[in-house]
Write a protein that holds these residues in place. Structure first.
Motif, PDB file in Angstrom:
ATOM      1  N   UNK A  37       9.603  -3.652  -3.944  1.00 49.61           N
ATOM      2  CA  UNK A  37       9.574  -4.057  -5.353  1.00 49.61           C
ATOM      3  C   UNK A  37       8.249  -3.656  -5.982  1.00 49.61           C
ATOM      4  N   UNK A  38       8.293  -3.477  -7.294  1.00 45.47           N
ATOM      5  CA  UNK A  38       7.089  -3.182  -8.059  1.00 45.47           C
ATOM      6  C   UNK A  38       6.888  -4.297  -9.071  1.00 45.47           C
ATOM      7  N   UNK A  39       5.698  -4.876  -9.056  1.00 44.32           N
ATOM      8  CA  UNK A  39       5.344  -5.906 -10.030  1.00 44.32           C
ATOM      9  C   UNK A  39       5.223  -5.213 -11.384  1.00 44.32           C
ATOM     10  N   UNK A  40       6.029  -5.622 -12.348  1.00 41.72           N
ATOM     11  CA  UNK A  40       6.067  -4.961 -13.649  1.00 41.72           C
ATOM     12  C   UNK A  40       4.797  -5.198 -14.456  1.00 41.72           C
ATOM     13  N   UNK A  41       4.006  -6.188 -14.070  1.00 43.43           N
ATOM     14  CA  UNK A  41       2.780  -6.469 -14.812  1.00 43.43           C
ATOM     15  C   UNK A  41       1.617  -5.596 -14.355  1.00 43.43           C
ATOM     16  N   UNK A  98      18.330 -11.374  -4.515  1.00 40.62           N
ATOM     17  CA  UNK A  98      19.685 -11.303  -3.961  1.00 40.62           C
ATOM     18  C   UNK A  98      20.694 -10.854  -5.023  1.00 40.62           C
ATOM     19  N   UNK A  99      21.538  -9.921  -4.629  1.00 41.74           N
ATOM     20  CA  UNK A  99      22.612  -9.461  -5.505  1.00 41.74           C
ATOM     21  C   UNK A  99      22.224  -8.337  -6.451  1.00 41.74           C
ATOM     22  N   UNK A 100      20.931  -8.020  -6.542  1.00 36.01           N
ATOM     23  CA  UNK A 100      20.494  -6.930  -7.422  1.00 36.01           C
ATOM     24  C   UNK A 100      20.554  -5.595  -6.695  1.00 36.01           C
ATOM     25  N   UNK A 101      20.558  -4.531  -7.481  1.00 36.55           N
ATOM     26  CA  UNK A 101      20.587  -3.162  -6.953  1.00 36.55           C
ATOM     27  C   UNK A 101      19.243  -2.476  -7.217  1.00 36.55           C
ATOM     28  N   UNK A 102      19.022  -1.345  -6.537  1.00 38.94           N
ATOM     29  CA  UNK A 102      17.837  -0.530  -6.806  1.00 38.94           C
ATOM     30  C   UNK A 102      17.843  -0.143  -8.285  1.00 38.94           C
ATOM     31  N   UNK A 103      16.696  -0.281  -8.917  1.00 36.49           N
ATOM     32  CA  UNK A 103      16.569   0.016 -10.340  1.00 36.49           C
ATOM     33  C   UNK A 103      16.632  -1.226 -11.210  1.00 36.49           C
ATOM     34  N   UNK A 104      17.206  -2.314 -10.679  1.00 34.26           N
ATOM     35  CA  UNK A 104      17.302  -3.571 -11.442  1.00 34.26           C
ATOM     36  C   UNK A 104      15.943  -4.237 -11.549  1.00 34.26           C
ATOM     37  N   UNK A 105      15.818  -5.090 -12.548  1.00 34.02           N
ATOM     38  CA  UNK A 105      14.645  -5.934 -12.721  1.00 34.02           C
ATOM     39  C   UNK A 105      15.044  -7.357 -12.338  1.00 34.02           C
ATOM     40  N   UNK A 106      14.298  -7.942 -11.402  1.00 37.09           N
ATOM     41  CA  UNK A 106      14.531  -9.339 -11.004  1.00 37.09           C
ATOM     42  C   UNK A 106      13.438 -10.184 -11.638  1.00 37.09           C
ATOM     43  N   UNK A 139      10.880 -17.289 -12.320  1.00 39.50           N
ATOM     44  CA  UNK A 139      10.127 -18.273 -13.106  1.00 39.50           C
ATOM     45  C   UNK A 139       9.044 -18.863 -12.224  1.00 39.50           C
ATOM     46  N   UNK A 140       7.807 -18.801 -12.704  1.00 37.09           N
ATOM     47  CA  UNK A 140       6.654 -19.310 -11.960  1.00 37.09           C
ATOM     48  C   UNK A 140       5.798 -20.132 -12.914  1.00 37.09           C
ATOM     49  N   UNK A 141       4.900 -20.958 -12.366  1.00 36.39           N
ATOM     50  CA  UNK A 141       4.022 -21.765 -13.224  1.00 36.39           C
ATOM     51  C   UNK A 141       3.223 -20.914 -14.222  1.00 36.39           C
ATOM     52  N   UNK A 142       2.924 -19.668 -13.860  1.00 34.67           N
ATOM     53  CA  UNK A 142       2.156 -18.808 -14.762  1.00 34.67           C
ATOM     54  C   UNK A 142       3.037 -18.086 -15.763  1.00 34.67           C
ATOM     55  N   UNK A 143       4.351 -18.302 -15.682  1.00 34.05           N
ATOM     56  CA  UNK A 143       5.288 -17.646 -16.592  1.00 34.05           C
ATOM     57  C   UNK A 143       6.323 -16.863 -15.807  1.00 34.05           C
ATOM     58  N   UNK A 144       7.057 -16.031 -16.500  1.00 32.11           N
ATOM     59  CA  UNK A 144       8.104 -15.242 -15.863  1.00 32.11           C
ATOM     60  C   UNK A 144       7.503 -13.993 -15.245  1.00 32.11           C
ATOM     61  N   UNK A 145       7.740 -13.830 -13.941  1.00 37.13           N
ATOM     62  CA  UNK A 145       7.292 -12.636 -13.222  1.00 37.13           C
ATOM     63  C   UNK A 145       8.481 -11.686 -13.141  1.00 37.13           C
ATOM     64  N   UNK A 146       8.211 -10.413 -13.340  1.00 33.28           N
ATOM     65  CA  UNK A 146       9.286  -9.411 -13.330  1.00 33.28           C
ATOM     66  C   UNK A 146       8.994  -8.368 -12.248  1.00 33.28           C
ATOM     67  N   UNK A 147      10.008  -8.107 -11.432  1.00 31.04           N
ATOM     68  CA  UNK A 147       9.882  -7.147 -10.352  1.00 31.04           C
ATOM     69  C   UNK A 147      10.999  -6.118 -10.448  1.00 31.04           C
ATOM     70  N   UNK A 148      10.624  -4.858 -10.396  1.00 32.43           N
ATOM     71  CA  UNK A 148      11.622  -3.775 -10.365  1.00 32.43           C
ATOM     72  C   UNK A 148      11.937  -3.461  -8.911  1.00 32.43           C
ATOM     73  N   UNK A 149      13.206  -3.423  -8.584  1.00 36.53           N
ATOM     74  CA  UNK A 149      13.636  -3.108  -7.226  1.00 36.53           C
ATOM     75  C   UNK A 149      13.646  -1.590  -7.087  1.00 36.53           C
ATOM     76  N   UNK A 150      12.780  -1.094  -6.222  1.00 40.52           N
ATOM     77  CA  UNK A 150      12.641   0.354  -6.031  1.00 40.52           C
ATOM     78  C   UNK A 150      13.551   0.876  -4.933  1.00 40.52           C
ATOM     79  N   UNK A 151      13.656   0.120  -3.855  1.00 38.62           N
ATOM     80  CA  UNK A 151      14.436   0.593  -2.699  1.00 38.62           C
ATOM     81  C   UNK A 151      14.970  -0.594  -1.913  1.00 38.62           C
ATOM     82  N   UNK A 152      16.173  -0.425  -1.394  1.00 34.37           N
ATOM     83  CA  UNK A 152      16.813  -1.422  -0.529  1.00 34.37           C
ATOM     84  C   UNK A 152      17.057  -0.753   0.812  1.00 34.37           C
ATOM     85  N   UNK A 153      16.490  -1.327   1.873  1.00 31.91           N
ATOM     86  CA  UNK A 153      16.636  -0.753   3.207  1.00 31.91           C
ATOM     87  C   UNK A 153      17.320  -1.756   4.134  1.00 31.91           C
ATOM     88  N   UNK A 154      18.054  -1.220   5.092  1.00 30.76           N
ATOM     89  CA  UNK A 154      18.732  -2.090   6.071  1.00 30.76           C
ATOM     90  C   UNK A 154      17.766  -2.576   7.111  1.00 30.76           C
TER      91      UNK A 154
END
Length: 159
Positions: A96-100, A133-141, A144-159
């Motif tokens: 994942x990549x932290x969007x911030x 869970x349930x997201x695909x590569x390319x999705x943004x997950x 919700x955290x105490x500091x606000x909404x954190x956004x992560x882009x899913x770059x790769x899913x590996x087995x």
């Protein structure tokens, strides 16, 4: 229905079952021998070896109860290797990549009993685990955290 339920892989349940068997069959006998030996030293009111052995016995029984609770209330989750139709499932490693700040991390989604964030193993019940869970590569997950909404882009899913 049990109040406590612990999600874990079959492998973790097998480890706990083996540990419980050792504690109940081997370690209990060892501690009983320590107590028997300490009793042979005489006056129990001033016998530090006896006190230590009884303390060890109390710790052992507490640990046995804890492990037994985990085993009895285990919910085995299948580590779904395979691509889950391209979606993040328990057992996957996810980059994942932290969007911030653009930082990248690799996490493996595991059951609660296997979680070790320092090793990159996060629980499927953790906020980030649930969000992925349930997201695909390319999705943004979003998490919700105490500091606000954190956004992560899913770059790769590996087995």
């Amino acid at each position: 229905m049990a109040d406590n339920q612990y999600t874990m892989s079959q492998e973790r349940l097998d480890e706990l079952t083996k540990e419980l068997e050792y504690l109940e069959n081997v370690r209990t006998r060892e501690v009983a021998e320590l107590i028997k030996e300490a009793r042979s030293f005489g006056d129990l009111s001033e016998n530090s070896e006896y006190d230590e052995a009884k303390t060890e016995q109390g710790k052992l029984y507490s640990h046995i109860a804890e492990v037994k609770d985990l085993v009895e209330h285990a919910i085995v989750i299948e580590m779904e290797h395979g691509d889950g139709a391209g979606k993040v499932v328990v057992g996957n490693k996810v980059t994942v990549e932290d969007m911030e700040d653009g930082s990248r991390e690799v996490y493996q989604i595991v059951g609660t009993q296997e979680a070790d964030p320092r090793e990159g193993r996060i629980s499927n019940d953790s906020p980030l685990g649930r969000a992925l869970l349930g997201h695909r590569a390319g999705d943004i997950a979003e998490v919700e955290a105490p500091v606000g909404t954190l956004r992560f882009k899913i770059l790769e899913i590996m087995n």
